[in-house]
Every structure is written in structure tokens, then in C-alpha cells.
Motif scaffolding. Structure first.
Motif: not given
Length: 488
Positions: A167-181, A231-244
Motif C-alpha cells: 500500500w502507498l501511505d496516504p500520510g506520505d506527501p511524496k506518495a500523494q504527490a506521485h498518485t496525483l501526478q 483524524g490525521w488519516r481522514r485529513d490525509n484522504v480529505d486533502g487528496f480528494v480535494k487536490r485531485l
């Protein structure tokens, strides 16, 4: 009315000089609007291709058969899984080819499946939504060695092992950035109609196992973060969905973003609903918030339970999600069609048809997405035949006015014998055409939806004489032009 006079009148109407009188005899009705989608899963070769290692021509033939069947049943969208686990069904410099294509991760199939799928879907008037799994990095059905391009080898620090998955770690900014890219790269390069993500954010819980995100959580807390882990995990996913969502709109505003979360938000929400998991706490997915905030263009909650199943009531859950749709986005529930497959479930096709009909009668819902294509392709228990009774007439996909509400230009139309022919107007290209025709002595208009490449429709019917016809253009956001009306 003399033919010459009618022709001049229709020409002026086409040019917008004045509107036809509001008379059902001369004004076609609005076309039906309904999203009729189907998921085509590629992970584990569930729906396509039938097995890894098929020759390119065989893979293409299989996909064409699925698209032909979708068109025959008057479906209007396919949701094709293009990134099952940090691997791809398209040419990419960021991630490797999927082993579900060739049997070996990183090995080219000899063509670009997504480019082929987009072309063939549009040829049939089907929308193509590219389905991504944003954080799953490896599936246990994977047999081949990960390629050098796979993140588990090129960026192992991004990857976490959980049970028998990676699994990619949704709390890792690099992982989120990669998936967005990865996703935005597809939005830029392919003429897709939608980006689609399902219910995999943090993994479904496994007994006795803890998702290993200590490093990223401790980094967050040492940086001054105050949220607890949940709450931090939910915040990670919230931010990803919004940025996507924002990223897709910055690239191509017309590309729809769809989310298909687990169908129950939380146990006892609404009252009396039971669930084996708590989406909010276990998957760390605040799906209600995303819908409330309008961070999507359509929502397809997976309502995978029978109508009469009181503890997970299909109509009750559908009504609840509709009540949470405060931004007026599309609400197209997902339906578990594969439960009609012997060995998978015991449902009869009538359950799926009844769910479609119930959705159709429910204010605030505008269609359905069926999981998955194998149940239809196998005609399990006669499902395909049953769907023909549900989808008797063509339907346009509902319009998305928050994306665009400017209609395309009027086409010009004429009648040639018993056929309607048309030419596009200037400006924005049509994604579909709608034709309407009426026979002499009748008041009923017959409507058909056509792919963008069609310019002619034959109306001939034994014993019938064409009396009036009309054509309208429909753009990729679902806006329809006025009718261009003609008469033989």
C-alpha cells in the motif's frame, strides 16, 4: 405547408431566427437523461482481458465485444480500471505496464489499451471513465517480479506492507504527490470523459494487523500536528480528494471526477443501518464530507444490498445519500450485478432491474453503475436479457451545468428519402447527436442517441411515411442545442 416554405422555415429555425411553436406535433420532447454505467475491472483479470498474456489482437477483440454489448444494451458509459496497483493499462513513464496484460509486469502489450479503449468507446457513443486505485501498490494475485519502475523497487520508502498487500501511505506527501501526478498525466494525454476512484483509501482492516504508518504520523506530530491518528488519516484522504478534484479541473474542466465509496457511511447512519465496518473510522474516508463540499462531479456509493434487506436497505441508503448531496452533484448508485453469477451470489436478475427502476423513480438520483461487466457478458441467469427490459430507449448522460452550461451550435439538417442527414455547426464539437422523427398520422416522436461520428440515420419503417425530423447536438458536458427541424 408547402415543402419550400417548410424548408425556409426550418432553415430560419436552425439559424435561431425564431423558435418553433410549443406544439408537440412539431416540437420533439427532451431526450431521456440517465447515467447507465458499468465497471470493467482489470485487477485479477476479473472482466478484461480474460487472462494475462493474450496477443494484442485478442485483447482488442475481447474489449470490442464488451463495448458492443454495452452499446447493444443501451448503456452509455464504461468505467475501465486502468491502474489496479501502481501499474498501468496505458503507456506511462511513471509506472510499469500491468502484469494482468502480459503476465510480466513492465512488459509492453504491443499497443496502448487506454488509447484504444477511448477510441472504441467514443465510436459507440460510450463515455470512458478511467478508474484508478490511488493507494494500492500490490495485489496478492500478482505473480511476476515487480519491475524496476514499480514503486516497491524505485521508491520503497513510499510503500507499506499490510497483510498480503502492499500500500502507498496516504500520510506520505511524496506518495500523494506521485498518485496525483499519475492521474493528471492521464487527464492531460488522453481524451477520457471521467476520472474515477473507488473505496480503497486506507486498506480494509484485517484482524490483528495495524497499518504501519508510524514514521509519517510521528513526522506529522513532531511538526506540530495536533490531530489524533484517526483524524490525521481522514485529513490525509480529505486533502487528496480535494487536490485531485481541483487538479482535474485545472487541466480539463469538462473531465468529470467520480467517487464510489463504500455504501454505508457509518453504522446506524441512517438509523437502523448495520455495517461490518465503519467507513469513517476503519477506512478513514469521510465520504459524506466530500459530497457535502462538492469535491466531485458524481457520487456512486456502492449500494450492494438487496431492496428488501432491511439492515442494509437499498432505498433507505439511497435516500440518505441523496439528502447529503447539498451541492447538487450527480448521484448514481453502484449496484452489485455480479451477485447474479452462480457461485458468487443467489440474486435473480429481477433484483438488479428492480434497483434500476427504484433509482429511476427516486428524486435526486440520475442513474446507476453496475458491478461488473462479467455478469452482463456471461448473461448470468439471463441478466443481459433482463437489462434490455430496463433500458428500452436510448438515454443521454445527465448534464453537468456547474462545469459548463453553454449549448453547442445548431447543426444543419435535411431529409434524404427516408433518412435524416446533418452537418455540425461551427464551434465546439458535438460528443453525441440526438435525432427525432415522426411518421405521418402519429404524434409520437422516436428519439435516438448517436455517437459523434454519425451523420446519417435511416428512419425507414414498413408502411410508415416520414413526416417530420429533427437533430440536436450534445456537448461533452451534456448541454443540448436547440432542435434543427426539417420535413420531407
Amino acid at each position: 405547408m408547402k415543402i419550400a416554405l417548410w424548408g425556409a422555415f426550418a432553415a430560419m429555425t436552425t439559424l435561431g431566427a425564431f423558435a418553433m411553436p410549443a406544439n408537440p406535433l412539431w416540437t420533439p420532447p427532451d431526450p431521456p437523461r440517465e447515467f447507465r454505467g458499468v465497471w470493467i475491472a482489470t485487477v485479477c483479470n476479473i472482466d478484461w482481458p480474460s487472462k494475462p498474456g493474450l496477443a494484442a489482437d485478442a485483447q482488442r477483440r475481447e474489449l470490442v465485444r464488451l463495448f458492443d454489448l454495452a452499446q447493444k444494451l443501451r448503456l452509455n458509459a464504461v468505467v475501465l480500471q486502468v491502474r489496479p496497483a501502481c501499474d498501468t493499462f496505458y503507456e506511462s513513464a511513471l509506472e510499469p505496464w500491468s502484469e494482468y496484460l502480459t503476465g510480466t509486469q513492465g512488459k509492453t502489450p504491443g499497443y496502448d489499451p487506454l488509447a484504444f479503449a477511448v477510441e472504441e468507446a467514443h465510436r459507440r457513443g460510450l463515455e470512458l471513465h478511467a478508474w484508478f486505485n490511488p493507494f494500492r501498490a500490490w495485489h496478492p494475485t500478482g505473480k511476476s517480479r515487480p519491475s524496476d519502475l514499480h514503486l516497491s523497487r524505485s521508491q520503497p520508502g513510499m510503500v507499506r506492507k499490510y497483510g498480503n498487500l502492499m500500500w502507498l501511505d496516504p500520510g506520505d506527501p511524496k506518495a500523494q504527490a506521485h498518485t496525483l501526478q499519475v492521474i493528471l498525466d492521464v487527464v492531460r494525454r488522453y481524451d477520457i470523459d471521467g476520472v474515477h476512484i473507488d473505496d480503497y483509501f486506507y486498506p480494509y482492516p484485517e484482524k490483528g494487523k495495524v497499518f504501519p504508518d508510524d514514521p509519517t504520523f510521528l513526522a506529522y506530530r513532531s511538526g506540530g500536528g495536533r490531530l489524533g491518528r484517526s483524524g490525521w488519516r481522514r485529513d490525509n484522504v480529505d486533502g487528496f480528494v480535494k487536490r485531485l478534484y481541483e487538479g482535474i479541473k485545472a487541466e480539463k474542466r469538462w473531465v468529470k471526477f467520480g467517487i464510489s465509496p463504500f455504501g454505508i457511511y457509518r453504522p446506524n447512519v441512517p438509523s437502523g443501518i448495520e455495517a461490518g465496518i465503519d467507513q469513517y473510522e476503519d477506512l478513514h474516508a469521510d465520504a459524506k464530507k466530500w459530497l457535502n463540499e462538492g469535491w466531485c462531479d458524481y457520487f456512486a456509493p456502492q449500494l450492494y444490498w438487496a431492496i428488501a434487506q432491511n439492515k442494509q436497505s437499498y432505498p433507505k441508503l439511497l435516500d440518505w445519500w441523496i439528502s447529503e448531496n447539498t451541492q447538487g452533484r450527480h448521484l448514481w448508485p453502484g449496484n452489485y450485478a455480479s451477485r447474479v453469477i452462480p457461485g458468487v451470489g443467489t440474486w435473480q436478475p429481477k433484483e438488479i432491474v428492480d434497483q434500476v427502476q427504484l433509482t429511476r423513480r427516486t428524486d435526486g438520483a440520475g442513474g446507476n453503475v453496475l458491478y461488473s461487466m462479467q455478469a452482463i457478458a456471461k448473461d448470468a441467469r439471463g441478466l443481459s436479457k433482463a437489462l434490455e427490459s430496463a433500458y428500452v430507449k436510448d438515454a443521454l448522460i445527465p448534464a453537468s451545468p456547474w462545469l459548463d452550461e453553454t449549448p453547442p451550435a445548431l447543426p444543419s439538417a435535411r431529409v434524404s428519402g427516408s433518412a435524416i442527414e446533418w452537418t455540425p455547426g461551427a464551434g465546439e464539437a458535438a460528443r453525441w447527436w440526438v435525432s427525432a422523427h415522426r411518421y405521418r398520422g402519429q404524434t409520437v416522436w422516436h428519439l435516438r442517441v448517436h455517437p459523434a461520428g454519425v451523420r446519417r440515420f435511416e428512419t425507414a419503417m414498413a408502411g410508415k411515411t416520414l413526416e417530420a425530423a429533427a437533430v440536436a447536438a450534445v456537448d461533452r458536458c451534456g448541454n443540448r442545442s436547440d432542435w434543427a427541424l426539417v420535413r420531407p
